[in-house]
Design a protein around this motif. Structure first.
Motif, PDB file in Angstrom:
ATOM      1  N   GLU A 104       0.483 -23.839  -6.801  1.00 20.47           N
ATOM      2  CA  GLU A 104       0.631 -22.490  -6.273  1.00 20.47           C
ATOM      3  C   GLU A 104      -0.710 -21.759  -6.369  1.00 20.47           C
ATOM      4  O   GLU A 104      -1.508 -22.005  -7.284  1.00 20.47           O
ATOM      5  CB  GLU A 104       1.691 -21.720  -7.061  1.00 20.47           C
ATOM      6  CG  GLU A 104       3.101 -22.265  -6.899  1.00 20.47           C
ATOM      7  CD  GLU A 104       3.641 -22.059  -5.507  1.00 20.47           C
ATOM      8  OE1 GLU A 104       3.291 -21.037  -4.875  1.00 20.47           O
ATOM      9  OE2 GLU A 104       4.413 -22.925  -5.041  1.00 20.47           O
ATOM     10  N   ALA A 105      -0.941 -20.841  -5.439  1.00 21.07           N
ATOM     11  CA  ALA A 105      -2.192 -20.073  -5.454  1.00 21.07           C
ATOM     12  C   ALA A 105      -2.248 -19.181  -6.685  1.00 21.07           C
ATOM     13  O   ALA A 105      -1.225 -18.662  -7.146  1.00 21.07           O
ATOM     14  CB  ALA A 105      -2.295 -19.219  -4.192  1.00 21.07           C
ATOM     15  N   PRO A 106      -3.433 -18.975  -7.251  1.00 16.80           N
ATOM     16  CA  PRO A 106      -3.552 -18.123  -8.442  1.00 16.80           C
ATOM     17  C   PRO A 106      -3.294 -16.662  -8.116  1.00 16.80           C
ATOM     18  O   PRO A 106      -3.423 -16.223  -6.970  1.00 16.80           O
ATOM     19  CB  PRO A 106      -5.000 -18.344  -8.895  1.00 16.80           C
ATOM     20  CG  PRO A 106      -5.713 -18.825  -7.683  1.00 16.80           C
ATOM     21  CD  PRO A 106      -4.723 -19.566  -6.854  1.00 16.80           C
ATOM     22  N   THR A 107      -2.914 -15.900  -9.137  1.00 15.70           N
ATOM     23  CA  THR A 107      -2.723 -14.455  -9.008  1.00 15.70           C
ATOM     24  C   THR A 107      -3.717 -13.741  -9.916  1.00 15.70           C
ATOM     25  O   THR A 107      -4.137 -14.286 -10.939  1.00 15.70           O
ATOM     26  CB  THR A 107      -1.298 -14.054  -9.386  1.00 15.70           C
ATOM     27  OG1 THR A 107      -1.002 -14.523 -10.712  1.00 15.70           O
ATOM     28  CG2 THR A 107      -0.295 -14.668  -8.421  1.00 15.70           C
ATOM     29  N   PRO A 108      -4.105 -12.505  -9.555  1.00 14.83           N
ATOM     30  CA  PRO A 108      -5.131 -11.810 -10.343  1.00 14.83           C
ATOM     31  C   PRO A 108      -4.596 -11.364 -11.700  1.00 14.83           C
ATOM     32  O   PRO A 108      -3.399 -11.131 -11.867  1.00 14.83           O
ATOM     33  CB  PRO A 108      -5.491 -10.601  -9.465  1.00 14.83           C
ATOM     34  CG  PRO A 108      -4.297 -10.390  -8.606  1.00 14.83           C
ATOM     35  CD  PRO A 108      -3.713 -11.737  -8.350  1.00 14.83           C
ATOM     36  N   PRO A 109      -5.499 -11.217 -12.680  1.00  8.75           N
ATOM     37  CA  PRO A 109      -5.082 -10.795 -14.020  1.00  8.75           C
ATOM     38  C   PRO A 109      -4.904  -9.286 -14.102  1.00  8.75           C
ATOM     39  O   PRO A 109      -5.370  -8.531 -13.244  1.00  8.75           O
ATOM     40  CB  PRO A 109      -6.255 -11.247 -14.904  1.00  8.75           C
ATOM     41  CG  PRO A 109      -7.443 -11.156 -13.990  1.00  8.75           C
ATOM     42  CD  PRO A 109      -6.936 -11.531 -12.617  1.00  8.75           C
ATOM     43  N   GLY A 110      -4.231  -8.834 -15.144  1.00 10.86           N
ATOM     44  CA  GLY A 110      -4.071  -7.405 -15.405  1.00 10.86           C
ATOM     45  C   GLY A 110      -4.208  -7.112 -16.888  1.00 10.86           C
ATOM     46  O   GLY A 110      -3.803  -7.921 -17.731  1.00 10.86           O
ATOM     47  N   LEU A 111      -4.796  -5.968 -17.225  1.00 15.64           N
ATOM     48  CA  LEU A 111      -4.990  -5.532 -18.605  1.00 15.64           C
ATOM     49  C   LEU A 111      -4.510  -4.104 -18.747  1.00 15.64           C
ATOM     50  O   LEU A 111      -4.674  -3.288 -17.831  1.00 15.64           O
ATOM     51  CB  LEU A 111      -6.475  -5.576 -18.986  1.00 15.64           C
ATOM     52  CG  LEU A 111      -7.066  -6.860 -19.555  1.00 15.64           C
ATOM     53  CD1 LEU A 111      -8.558  -6.665 -19.796  1.00 15.64           C
ATOM     54  CD2 LEU A 111      -6.375  -7.256 -20.850  1.00 15.64           C
ATOM     55  N   ALA A 112      -3.955  -3.748 -19.906  1.00 10.73           N
ATOM     56  CA  ALA A 112      -3.512  -2.370 -20.135  1.00 10.73           C
ATOM     57  C   ALA A 112      -3.485  -2.075 -21.625  1.00 10.73           C
ATOM     58  O   ALA A 112      -3.416  -2.973 -22.467  1.00 10.73           O
ATOM     59  CB  ALA A 112      -2.121  -2.149 -19.537  1.00 10.73           C
ATOM     60  N   ASP A 113      -3.595  -0.774 -21.936  1.00 12.69           N
ATOM     61  CA  ASP A 113      -3.308  -0.238 -23.267  1.00 12.69           C
ATOM     62  C   ASP A 113      -4.138  -0.901 -24.370  1.00 12.69           C
ATOM     63  O   ASP A 113      -3.597  -1.479 -25.310  1.00 12.69           O
ATOM     64  CB  ASP A 113      -1.817  -0.385 -23.571  1.00 12.69           C
ATOM     65  CG  ASP A 113      -1.391   0.410 -24.799  1.00 12.69           C
ATOM     66  OD1 ASP A 113      -2.122   1.346 -25.181  1.00 12.69           O
ATOM     67  OD2 ASP A 113      -0.330   0.096 -25.378  1.00 12.69           O
ATOM     68  N   LEU A 114      -5.451  -0.799 -24.257  1.00 14.08           N
ATOM     69  CA  LEU A 114      -6.330  -1.277 -25.333  1.00 14.08           C
ATOM     70  C   LEU A 114      -6.373  -0.220 -26.435  1.00 14.08           C
ATOM     71  O   LEU A 114      -6.693   0.948 -26.184  1.00 14.08           O
ATOM     72  CB  LEU A 114      -7.733  -1.533 -24.798  1.00 14.08           C
ATOM     73  CG  LEU A 114      -8.796  -1.950 -25.825  1.00 14.08           C
ATOM     74  CD1 LEU A 114      -8.400  -3.230 -26.539  1.00 14.08           C
ATOM     75  CD2 LEU A 114     -10.156  -2.091 -25.160  1.00 14.08           C
TER      76      LEU A 114
END
Length: 738
Positions: free
Chosen positions: A303-313
């Protein structure tokens, strides 16, 4: 004597699901590995079976005789002479283990036609536990093949189940050297149930153990690496030219060396000592085996990759401040960074310790690891990931989450003469596009000397090149040294190279006592006041005179909610609405502050009443008179404290005898004392309020609680404010809009 360079290195593989893969329908094996390179018997070769009924066709050179040369390159000393396999594997030169092979202790435990073997392919020791496998002999007529000698007859096995089948090949002793054994040649073909050839890309290993039969034997070949990238996978093609490693391993993982991530290093010892040790002279650097390495683009396609996500550091320590003072006194010596992601990947927390504005893992303090879905915690005690102290000062930070990161830690490769190039490929029929490669050989600068390739490191941006030029390749060569006996030998090193698919970045964080997001963390200096109750206020901000007594105007440093209104002291002290952390109902409207600021963010939002204004909508009724039961819900028998004309009949709720019924002049039965806008005191067991005098202190803007036109006497239908003392009985309940 040359020994296997990874004998002490290999750790148990992190077992991942078999990753699908696609290419030309050709047998896979030795031809794709360059022809001159054999594989050690310990190599776990896996073949993806897409559906039951597919046929595996296998051939090897393990017929007990020495093999012919591959072109001009010999692989045995005397082709045609005897060279028997290990006696324990005679007649079972090929073992095929099905997915989830049955556990056994003897052949009788296995289905008909199968026998019990150790999972590594060795004969089973008495009393040991093994797995059931299909065993096949290799003879000149059945199952034998070599360079330019195609199989006369394939070993054929109809797979009864889909999934990754494991092949264990016997191998024959090396004759050009006395270094172990190898399978000089092997090929694997897959046929679909209808007999048509399946696409190539079914064959892979997570740990290719290569034996090129000598130091001077070099090979050109390509492999495909598959790594998780969000909910899909990233596929990379690695091209090697003139690679000479004799006995070496090909592995791929997400971090490189376990104890020296993102660094090239000595295979044995520490380069800081001025030299790298030889085999057995020091502890070996380890690396985990993780990602599959294919000999063609993988089939079935990932499957094609999906972009990463970051939150709440966030950063939290005992003081709740953006700082630590790691002086060993037990106070504020360490803390934890934490972040949230729904995308597994590699994280790097980088502190810009030289304050040059560039987040460079080669020179800046870095903490890295594998991020999982959900909340991730990164301990920080003032040291970087290899134990070096972080310089004192305030340092900007960056958190990166990288998906599809793949490292190739190459153990003891004597020469990478033509260079390594890694490209990204999105499909078997699509071109492979070169991408930036990363490495950091700086720790080996003194060891390599004149052999050091430029540049020593490519951080933080990776390799780059003009659009009209060829992309740069990765070169290296191991140095030589003389041992105590005067013999020349190469110095075993580990060169790490990696690539990545995508990344997400955060450069600010919050903490309990941070009024706003911060971009810098302080290391060193004096210990800061603690925050015993973790309410976001330092103990010295609560006990203002430091006498250990809760005085007027102070909050309790041991109680996160001094007034019990549902809002932490720190939220109230730093709120924009200005509620009082020592008063449960700052505006005296009968609703606790925590009900009015129901999301507890210290800001009056559009759907919240004001904890510092008794009549938020200015309709002449205090908020507690409209939300009569104080439950934070607009019930059918209540007027709306955020709408001055709940029924939109042109009359303010405070002047409207039935504020929920348009155009009606008849009083509405809203329960006990509703005609006066207060909860019935007698129902709560309290003495009645003298409505003629109102409620002491319950005024709006210094005036009567009711605008002109309202009779505030007990018999006039007005709306005096409820008693502040009712708060404890009404309960601390947050207001919610329906």
């Amino acid at each position: 004597m040359r020994r296997w360079p990874l004998a002490a290195v290999v750790l148990p593989a992190l077992v991942l699901p078999a990753v699908p893969f696609v290419a030309l329908a050709l047998p896979e094996g030795s031809p794709q590995l360059g022809g001159v390179q054999g594989v050690e018997p310990g190599t776990r070769i896996e073949v993806t079976v897409a559906e039951a009924g597919e046929t595996l066709r296998i051939c090897t050179s393990d017929d007990g005789l020495q093999e012919p040369a591959v072109g001009e390159t010999p692989v045995d000393r005397a082709p045609g002479e005897a060279n028997p396999v290990d006696p324990g594997r005679a007649g079972a030169e090929v073992l095929a283990f099905p997915p989830e092979a049955e556990i056994c202790t003897a052949d009788g435990d296995c289905p008909m036609g199968m026998s019990c073997w150790a999972s590594g392919g060795a004969p089973l020791e008495p009393g040991a536990e093994g797995r059931c496998a299909h065993a096949f002999p290799v003879t000149a007529e059945q199952g034998y093949c070599a360079h330019e000698r195609p199989a006369r007859g394939w070993i054929e096995l109809v797979a009864d189940r889909p999934g990754p089948w494991v092949l264990r090949l016997a191998g024959e002793p090396e004759t050009l050297t006395d270094n172990g054994a190898s399978v000089r040649w092997f090929e694997v073909d897959v046929r679909r149930p209808d007999g048509d050839p399946a696409p190539a890309g079914r064959l892979f290993s997570r740990h290719w153990q290569i034996n090129a039969h000598g130091f001077d034997t070099a090979a050109d070949f390509s492999v495909w690496l598959v790594a998780e990238a969000g909910s899909g996978d990233a596929v990379y093609r690695a091209d090697f030219v003139d690679l000479a490693g004799f006995r070496y391993a090909l592995i791929a993982n997400a971090r490189g060396l376990t104890d020296r991530p993102d660094h090239s290093w000595c295979q044995f010892g520490d380069p800081a000592e001025g030299r790298c040790a030889q085999f057995g002279e020091a502890d070996v650097q380890r690396a985990y085996v993780r990602f599959p390495i294919h000999l063609a683009y993988p089939d079935p396609a990932p499957e094609a990759p999906t972009p990463p996500g970051l939150a709440d550091l966030t950063f939290q320590d005992e003081a709740g401040t953006p700082s630590i003072s790691p002086d060993g006194d037990g106070v504020q010596d360490d803390g934890n960074f934490a972040f949230t992601t729904e995308t597994p990947g590699v994280y790097r927390l980088i502190l810009d310790v030289n304050d040059d504005g560039v987040f460079d893992p080669a020179v800046d303090a870095t903490l890295s690891g594998q991020a999982t879905r959900g909340r991730n915690v990164v301990p920080f005690a003032g040291l970087d990931q290899i134990g070096r102290p972080v310089p004192a000062g305030e340092h900007a930070l960056r958190l990166e989450l990288v998906t599809g990161e793949v490292h190739l830690p190459m153990y003891d490769i004597e020469r990478n003469g033509g260079g390594l190039l890694i490209s990204r490929q999105a499909g078997a029929d699509l071109p492979a596009m070169p991408i930036p490669m990363y490495w950091d050989d700086s720790a080996l600068a003194a060891v390599l000397g004149e052999l050091a390739s430029a540049p020593l490191e490519t951080l933080p941006a990776g390799t780059s090149w003009p659009a009209d030029q060829e992309p740069p390749r990765r070169f290296w060569q191991q140095p030589l040294e003389r041992d105590a006996d005067g013999r020349t030998r190469d110095v075993p090193l580990v060169f790490d190279t990696w690539v990545a698919a995508d990344r997400a970045v955060l450069e600010t964080f919050t903490c309990r006592r941070c009024l706003e997001p911060r971009a810098r963390v302080r290391v060193g200096g004096e210990d800061e006041s603690g925050d015993a109750d973790q309410d976001g206020l330092g103990d010295d901000e609560e006990d203002l005179d430091g006498d250990g007594v809760l005085d007027d105007g102070e909050t309790d440093p041991n109680n996160p909610d001094t007034d019990g209104d549902g809002l932490p002291d720190g939220v109230e002290r730093r709120s924009t609405h200005g509620s009082d952390p020592t008063q449960p109902d700052t505006d005296g409207d009968g609703l606790p502050d925590g009900v009015e600021d129901r999301n507890g963010n210290g800001v009056r939002d559009a759907d919240e009443t004001d904890p510092t204004v008794a009549d938020s909508d200015g309709d002449g009724l205090v908020d507690g008179a409209e939300d009569r039961n104080g439950d934070g819900v607009l019930d059918p028998d209540e007027s709306d404290p955020l709408d001055d004309d709940t029924d939109d009949d042109g009359l303010l709720d405070g002047q409207d005898p039935r504020p929920r019924t348009p155009g009606s002049g008849e009083p509405q039965d809203m329960g006990p004392r509703a005609d006066r806008g207060v909860v019935g005191d007698e129902d709560l067991g309290l003495p009645p309020i003298d409505a003629d005098q109102g409620v002491p202190g319950a005024t709006i803007g210094g005036a009567s609680p009711v605008e002109d036109g309202c009779d505030c006497r007990a018999d006039g239908g007005g709306a005096p404010l409820p008693l502040l003392g009712l708060l404890a009985l009404l309960g601390l309940r947050r207001r919610r809009r329906r």
